[in-house]
Design a protein around this motif. Sequence first.
Motif, PDB file in Angstrom:
ATOM      1  N   SER A  92       0.750  -1.343   0.006  1.00 16.50           N
ATOM      2  CA  SER A  92      -0.047   0.153  -0.204  1.00 16.50           C
ATOM      3  C   SER A  92       0.761   1.087   0.042  1.00 16.50           C
ATOM      4  O   SER A  92       0.199   2.513   0.033  1.00 16.50           O
ATOM      5  CB  SER A  92      -0.999  -0.021   1.240  1.00 16.50           C
ATOM      6  N   ASN A  94       2.321   2.932  -2.173  1.00 15.41           N
ATOM      7  CA  ASN A  94       1.858   3.817  -3.285  1.00 15.41           C
ATOM      8  C   ASN A  94       0.864   4.614  -3.141  1.00 15.41           C
ATOM      9  O   ASN A  94       0.779   5.952  -3.300  1.00 15.41           O
ATOM     10  CB  ASN A  94       2.069   3.487  -4.734  1.00 15.41           C
ATOM     11  N   LEU A  95      -0.309   3.897  -2.681  1.00 14.68           N
ATOM     12  CA  LEU A  95      -1.520   4.694  -2.458  1.00 14.68           C
ATOM     13  C   LEU A  95      -1.435   5.598  -1.243  1.00 14.68           C
ATOM     14  O   LEU A  95      -1.838   6.530  -1.325  1.00 14.68           O
ATOM     15  CB  LEU A  95      -2.373   3.493  -2.104  1.00 14.68           C
ATOM     16  N   GLU A  98       0.170   8.754  -2.298  1.00 15.07           N
ATOM     17  CA  GLU A  98      -0.659   9.539  -2.984  1.00 15.07           C
ATOM     18  C   GLU A  98      -1.670  10.308  -2.174  1.00 15.07           C
ATOM     19  O   GLU A  98      -2.126  11.436  -2.360  1.00 15.07           O
ATOM     20  CB  GLU A  98      -1.517   8.637  -3.953  1.00 15.07           C
ATOM     21  N   VAL A 138      -7.080  10.981  -6.674  1.00 18.38           N
ATOM     22  CA  VAL A 138      -6.167  10.068  -6.229  1.00 18.38           C
ATOM     23  C   VAL A 138      -6.778   8.713  -6.295  1.00 18.38           C
ATOM     24  O   VAL A 138      -6.230   7.807  -6.947  1.00 18.38           O
ATOM     25  CB  VAL A 138      -5.802  10.258  -4.608  1.00 18.38           C
ATOM     26  N   MET A 139      -7.997   8.345  -5.838  1.00 19.29           N
ATOM     27  CA  MET A 139      -8.732   7.186  -6.082  1.00 19.29           C
ATOM     28  C   MET A 139      -9.083   6.792  -7.435  1.00 19.29           C
ATOM     29  O   MET A 139      -9.048   5.571  -7.877  1.00 19.29           O
ATOM     30  CB  MET A 139     -10.137   7.208  -5.517  1.00 19.29           C
ATOM     31  N   ARG A 141      -7.203   7.548  -9.884  1.00 20.48           N
ATOM     32  CA  ARG A 141      -5.840   7.192 -10.723  1.00 20.48           C
ATOM     33  C   ARG A 141      -5.556   5.867 -10.296  1.00 20.48           C
ATOM     34  O   ARG A 141      -4.548   5.082 -11.023  1.00 20.48           O
ATOM     35  CB  ARG A 141      -4.616   8.183 -10.338  1.00 20.48           C
ATOM     36  N   GLU A 142      -5.786   5.337  -9.225  1.00 17.95           N
ATOM     37  CA  GLU A 142      -5.666   4.126  -8.655  1.00 17.95           C
ATOM     38  C   GLU A 142      -6.596   3.088  -9.337  1.00 17.95           C
ATOM     39  O   GLU A 142      -6.314   1.813  -9.137  1.00 17.95           O
ATOM     40  CB  GLU A 142      -5.646   3.911  -7.291  1.00 17.95           C
ATOM     41  N   LEU A 185     -12.856  -1.437  -8.768  1.00 18.14           N
ATOM     42  CA  LEU A 185     -11.376  -1.219  -8.658  1.00 18.14           C
ATOM     43  C   LEU A 185     -10.972  -1.961 -10.073  1.00 18.14           C
ATOM     44  O   LEU A 185     -10.914  -3.045 -10.095  1.00 18.14           O
ATOM     45  CB  LEU A 185     -10.936  -1.839  -7.652  1.00 18.14           C
TER      46      LEU A 185
END
Length: 202
Positions: A92, A94-95, A98, A138-139, A141-142, A185
Amino acid sequence: MINQYNPILKKIMTNKNKHNVKIKDAKADHGLKENEKTDSDEDVIQNNSSDGISAEAEITKLKDTLLRKAAEFENYKRRTESEISNYIKYASENLISELLPVYDDLGRSIDSINRGETKDFETLKKGVILIYEKFKGVMEREGLKEINSLGKEFDVDLNSAMMQIPKDDVKPNTVLEVIEKGYKLKDKVIRHEKVLVSSEPN
């Protein structure tokens, strides 16, 4: 391992048999008995001894190679297990990286409110909207995508029906209202959308 040495052992035995046949033939030609030793017998013994030493050296070499390969594999195995463990442990990272700016913005907004610096509702509203948009970015982009089924046909793979409401002006199994948003997702549904669904009138 034994199978690897079979060609070497076969070679030794073949050479030995060839020498024995030659000696027997030579003794027969000279009228010697089979158990009488000659100079040729000594040569055969020396040759066989030499072949035996070569075979032992080859076996030792193969054993060393096998042990070295086994050690290399164990090192590779430990290194791979360590890499997998670290990947799971910090999956987690990277997340979280961000989300840190959003986290900081929320903290600054709360501090501003606590200090009495933000008294105007519109200013507070704009700040909250900006933080929300940053968080949403952010979400997305994930790979997070909102499920929007309002007005569409109920889909059991995307929706969870909380209640059916009889409607004569709407096609049955139509999503009338979204109670709780659902999300995907990338291509996987991680939360079904909770909805109200139309049904035929009684």
